[in-house]
Scaffold this motif. Structure first.
Motif, short mmCIF file in Angstrom:
data_model
loop_
_atom_site.label_atom_id
_atom_site.label_comp_id
_atom_site.label_asym_id
_atom_site.label_seq_id
_atom_site.Cartn_x
_atom_site.Cartn_y
_atom_site.Cartn_z
N ILE A 153 0.83 -1.20 0.00
CA ILE A 153 0.00 0.00 0.00
C ILE A 153 0.87 1.25 0.00
O ILE A 153 0.65 2.18 -0.80
CB ILE A 153 -0.93 0.00 1.23
CG1 ILE A 153 -2.00 -1.09 1.10
CG2 ILE A 153 -1.59 1.38 1.42
CD1 ILE A 153 -2.78 -1.33 2.36
N THR A 154 1.86 1.30 0.87
CA THR A 154 2.63 2.52 1.05
C THR A 154 3.78 2.67 0.06
O THR A 154 4.19 3.79 -0.24
CB THR A 154 3.21 2.59 2.48
OG1 THR A 154 4.01 1.41 2.73
CG2 THR A 154 2.09 2.65 3.51
N HIS A 155 4.31 1.55 -0.44
CA HIS A 155 5.48 1.64 -1.31
C HIS A 155 5.15 1.42 -2.78
O HIS A 155 5.65 2.14 -3.65
CB HIS A 155 6.54 0.63 -0.87
CG HIS A 155 7.80 0.71 -1.67
ND1 HIS A 155 8.72 1.72 -1.51
CD2 HIS A 155 8.31 -0.09 -2.65
CE1 HIS A 155 9.73 1.55 -2.34
NE2 HIS A 155 9.51 0.46 -3.04
N ASP A 156 4.32 0.42 -3.06
CA ASP A 156 4.08 0.05 -4.45
C ASP A 156 2.90 0.78 -5.08
O ASP A 156 2.99 1.29 -6.20
CB ASP A 156 3.85 -1.47 -4.56
CG ASP A 156 5.09 -2.26 -4.16
OD1 ASP A 156 6.20 -1.71 -4.29
OD2 ASP A 156 4.94 -3.40 -3.71
N HIS A 157 1.76 0.82 -4.38
CA HIS A 157 0.52 1.28 -5.00
C HIS A 157 0.11 2.69 -4.55
O HIS A 157 -0.70 3.31 -5.24
CB HIS A 157 -0.62 0.31 -4.70
CG HIS A 157 -0.33 -1.10 -5.08
ND1 HIS A 157 0.08 -1.46 -6.34
CD2 HIS A 157 -0.36 -2.26 -4.35
CE1 HIS A 157 0.28 -2.78 -6.39
NE2 HIS A 157 0.02 -3.28 -5.19
N ALA A 158 0.61 3.15 -3.40
CA ALA A 158 0.20 4.46 -2.84
C ALA A 158 -1.33 4.52 -2.70
O ALA A 158 -1.94 5.58 -2.86
CB ALA A 158 0.72 5.61 -3.70
N ASP A 159 -1.92 3.40 -2.37
CA ASP A 159 -3.38 3.35 -2.26
C ASP A 159 -3.78 1.99 -1.71
O ASP A 159 -3.00 1.02 -1.78
CB ASP A 159 -4.03 3.57 -3.63
CG ASP A 159 -5.51 3.91 -3.53
OD1 ASP A 159 -6.03 4.00 -2.41
OD2 ASP A 159 -6.14 4.10 -4.59
N LEU A 160 -4.99 1.91 -1.18
CA LEU A 160 -5.55 0.61 -0.84
C LEU A 160 -5.89 -0.14 -2.12
O LEU A 160 -6.28 0.47 -3.12
CB LEU A 160 -6.83 0.80 0.00
CG LEU A 160 -6.68 1.51 1.34
CD1 LEU A 160 -8.07 1.74 1.94
CD2 LEU A 160 -5.81 0.72 2.29
N PRO A 161 -5.76 -1.46 -2.13
CA PRO A 161 -6.12 -2.22 -3.33
C PRO A 161 -7.61 -2.09 -3.64
O PRO A 161 -8.43 -1.86 -2.74
CB PRO A 161 -5.78 -3.67 -2.94
CG PRO A 161 -4.84 -3.56 -1.79
CD PRO A 161 -5.21 -2.31 -1.07
#
Length: 821
Positions: free
Chosen positions: A148-156
């Protein structure tokens, strides 16, 4: 000596009456009777007569009501009106907002502990407990905070969908409107659990359930607004945010530069009366994904379309995302806690009056609406977030300290680490009790303005201290980010809670005591209201009653402070068991101290007191720690006085008492009128400041509780996500603790044999094989040590990455283009 006896008798009887707060007539009769008695027992007759005359000169004028009001109260009222600080309308609104609960008793100097202990024990319903055990548990299992915090910058996407389907955004919305209709306690428990796995998740769920459109609509919305918006907010068809903070006004709604002009315009094809809005907001949580924006602005009606004044005051509106002219900007990045946050802007955005929250009836009431709702939001969301992080951090750091070894010894056995563990345990215990107390206050129908400020400030500060100490204990494990790191993001997120919904510096120095001194004081607000009554006759009578009640209150607290100081608060009526009664007595003392110093400060400094922020901050600390310790004692009683929790209760209580004395000492040593400070010091600290920080021995016991399974440790861990699964390294490490303890005697036996040369081998596996071959270890013992090795490796391992994995997308694209060229 017989000459002094009548005067000493007056002093003792007066002190006893002041201590017990008897009526004026009771004091006069008791004093007169005591003088007669000492005269009969041989005291100097002349001295007794003089003492009696002095008594009469004081008592008689005070006991004749008409004389007292005309000759004493009336002149004092004129002086009081000149001294009375002028309050702005916004200050009056803030003071009138909310209700007073047990914090008022703590300001009384003589708390009614039976009122606190009679409050019902906070309990979840079966439905709420099932939601925690099932929906919340399943949601936590879906979360991978690193991704969430490193790859997507968002909740899935699947998490967003789950949140909507299970109505996490509708916890506070009644079932009649399609929400869950949960209690404030359940709301607290849900946020606490989610915060223990992901600050991004807890923030995303917390905001729609605290200050926002749903809360405002529930209290002030029109029937049509409720029917339209609440069901859509409950099931996630609408995602809300609330836009208050701006670049130039911060969160100070009274200084808003954002404005709306009443005019006519088109809405859904029809010409209607409405508002053209121009605004610039930032730091708005959920703004980038919001579909409906709550907005605070100042309304102007220059053409008089609504009648009345041109400046109509602070007003609130609901702005649909697709409204022409609305600009929701790009995202802010709040210290890698990747909840959606960003700016919201608009220029001449037209809305009909039907989009004003509460309709035309609530035009100009926005400040009051915000203040009342802020107190509820602050009482739950931020304290619960701090509680979840602190409780999880405490038990996992305890387990890590038992597993991680240096020089053949668990690091938790080192006294330096033990000191940090004791702070972690005590602070986590305090935050847990405090956050539950304010949620319970909301469920009792209170609007806890002062307790919510206490909870917001102290829970987030203690949460930050827990994160700091946990990072120190973990060392390299904490500073190397990656999927295995369960502390780094919490450490980064700690300043966010410190900053939002009123920066902590301002909360401490202005809000806690600033509101508490007037809201919680048993007489000050009544005096202010009486002095401003329009009827002169009623004004004089009411002011007289409150003034002399206040004077008696002040005298009582002076005597109580001195008595408790001289005796060390070892005597006096107090509830509790043999273990906790001493704590209640200490709180009785500091309650009297607070009331005395606060009264003196308000009397001598008047309106200037609100500019003495260091003094008000220190007095706010006294009130805060009184409230926190009271919350811990209440929970201890509610839980059946568990013996196993006593080290945590004792450490946290003594730490709070020590901080109270430091705050009082700082206030008196720096009192603006130095001679008054000296007199107060003699009343508050007749033997000097005596409270000490928790002892090393007590700290050892508190730290040890984190490193060994027990009912008290399980209670501290209650309500956080510790399920050992792939996405929860903290839960895995915590689950290892019983097996690690089981393997420790075997490990000691093995290391002793290795040191004695009875076992040989170049590496650990070879050494274990040799130990089994030589009969030093059994096969089962070898398996336990292999398991220990694997658990230790999981606990201490950190992540590493290929360089390309750490590049931003823009940098990675640039690198590929360069290589291709």
């Amino acid at each position: 000596m017989s000459v002094l006896i009548p005067f000493l008798t007056l002093l003792l009887v007066g002190g006893a009456c002041a201590y017990h707060r008897t009526r004026l007539s009771t004091w006069a009769i008791a004093s007169a009777g005591a003088l007669v008695l000492v005269a009969l027992l041989g005291a100097s007759l002349v001295a007794t007569i003089i003492a009696g005359v002095l008594l009469a000169l004081v008592a008689v004028p005070l006991m004749i009501g008409d004389f007292r009001r005309q000759q004493i109260t009336a002149p004092l009222l004129k002086i009081y009106l000149r001294m009375l600080p002028k309050l702005s309308d916004t200050e009056k609104t803030a003071l009138e907002a909310g209700t007073v609960g047990f914090e008022g008793e703590l300001f009384s100097g003589m708390p009614k502990w039976e009122d606190l202990l009679a409050q019902p024990r906070p309990m979840l319903s079966a439905e709420e407990q099932a939601f925690l055990d099932n929906e919340c548990e399943e949601l936590c299992r879906m979360i991978n905070d690193w991704e969430i915090t490193h790859d997507h910058a968002d909740l899935p996407p699947e998490v967003w969908q789950y949140l909507k389907e299970k109505k996490f955004f509708g916890m506070i919305i009644p079932k009649d409107f399609g929400g869950l209709g949960f209690s404030a306690l359940a709301h607290h428990k849900v946020i606490q659990k989610l915060a223990s796995i992901s600050a991004t998740l807890s923030s995303t769920v917390g905001v729609p359930n605290s200050l926002g459109p749903a809360e405002l609509l529930l209290h002030y919305g029109t029937a049509e607004q409720k029917e339209h918006y609440l069901p859509r907010l409950a099931d996630g068809r609408e995602i809300p945010c609330f836009a208050l903070t701006g670049p130039f006004a911060g969160s100070d709604a009274t200084s808003l530069p954002d404005y709306g002009i009443v005019t006519t315009g088109k809405w859904n094809g029809a010409e209607v009366v409405g508002v053209k809005l121009t605004f610039d907001k930032r730091y708005i949580t959920l703004a980038p994904v919001a579909t409906v924006i709550g907005l605070a602005f100042r309304l102007h009606d220059p053409e008089g379309l609504l009648g009345g004044e041109a400046d109509r005051g602070i007003t609130l509106a609901l702005v649909p995302r697709d409204t022409p002219g609305l600009d929701i900007g790009r995202r802010h990045v709040p210290l890698n806690c990747m909840f959606h946050n960003g700016p919201v802007r608009g220029e001449e955005v037209f809305l009909p009056l039907s989009q004003l929250i509460g309709g035309e009836d609530y035009i100009g009431e926005g400040w009051r609406m915000l203040v009342e709702c802020l107190s509820v939001g602050r009482a739950i969301t931020l304290p619960s977030t701090a509680s979840g992080g602190s409780k999880a951090g405490a038990v996992v750091t305890g387990a890590y300290s038992r597993i991680r070894k240096q020089f053949g010894l668990s690091i938790g056995r080192f006294e330096g680490v033990e000191e940090a563990l004791a702070r972690i345990a005590g602070n986590a215990y305090s935050v847990s009790a405090l956050s539950q107390a304010t949620a319970a206050a909301v469920d009792r129908g209170e609007k806890p303005a002062v307790p919510s400020a206490i909870a917001k400030y102290h829970a987030t500060e203690m949460g930050r201290q827990v994160a700091s100490d946990a990072m120190d204990v973990h060392g390299g494990k904490g500073v190397i980010l990656g999927p295995r790191n369960y502390l780094g993001r919490s450490w980064q997120a700690a300043p966010i809670s410190i900053t939002v919904e009123g920066a902590n510096i301002m909360t401490r120095s202005l809000m806690i005591f600033g509101q508490g001194a007037i809201r919680c004081h048993p007489w000050v607000l009544k005096e202010m209201e009486a002095a401003q009554h329009p009827d002169p006759q009623v004004r004089l009578h009411e002011f007289d009653r409150n003034l002399f009640g206040h004077i008696g209150f002040a005298i009582s607290n002076a005597f109580r402070s001195l008595w408790f100081g001289l005796t060390g608060a070892r005597f006096g009526r107090a509830p509790g068991d043999a273990y906790t009664r001493r704590y209640y007595r200490k709180l009785n003392r500091y309650s009297a101290n607070l009331a005395l110093v606060a009264d003196t400060s308000m009397l001598l400094l008047g309106g200037k007191l609100k500019f003495k922020e260091k003094l008000s901050g220190r007095l706010g600390d006294v009130l805060s720690h009184l409230y926190i310790i009271s919350a811990m004692l209440k929970r201890y009683e509610d839980d059946g006085r568990p013996v196993g929790e006593r080290p945590l209760l004792a450490w946290a209580t003594l730490d709070g008492v020590h901080k109270i004395e430091l705050a009082l000492s700082g206030a008196l040593r720096n009192f603006p009128i130095r001679p008054v400070g000296w007199v107060l010091w003699m009343l508050v600290f007749p033997w000097g400041r005596r409270a000490q920080a928790p002892s090393d021995r007590l700290g050892h016991r508190a730290a040890a509780m984190l490193m060994s399974p027990s009912d008290a440790r399980d209670k501290l861990a209650e309500g956080v996500f510790l399920t050992p699964c792939a996405n929860n390294p903290a839960g895995r490490i915590n689950s290892y603790l019983p097996r690690v303890i089981h393997a420790e005697p075997i490990e000691r036996k093995f290391l002793k044999a290795l040191k004695a040369g009875e076992v040989s081998g170049m590496d650990h596996d070879a050494q274990l094989d040799d130990a089994v071959a030589k009969g030093v270890l059994s096969a089962e013992e070898k398996a336990a040590l292999v398991d220990l090795r694997e658990m230790t490796l999981d606990a201490i391992s950190v992540d590493d990455f290929d360089h390309a994995q750490l590049q931003s997308a823009a940098m990675a694209d640039c690198s590929r283009i360069t290589k291709a060229a």
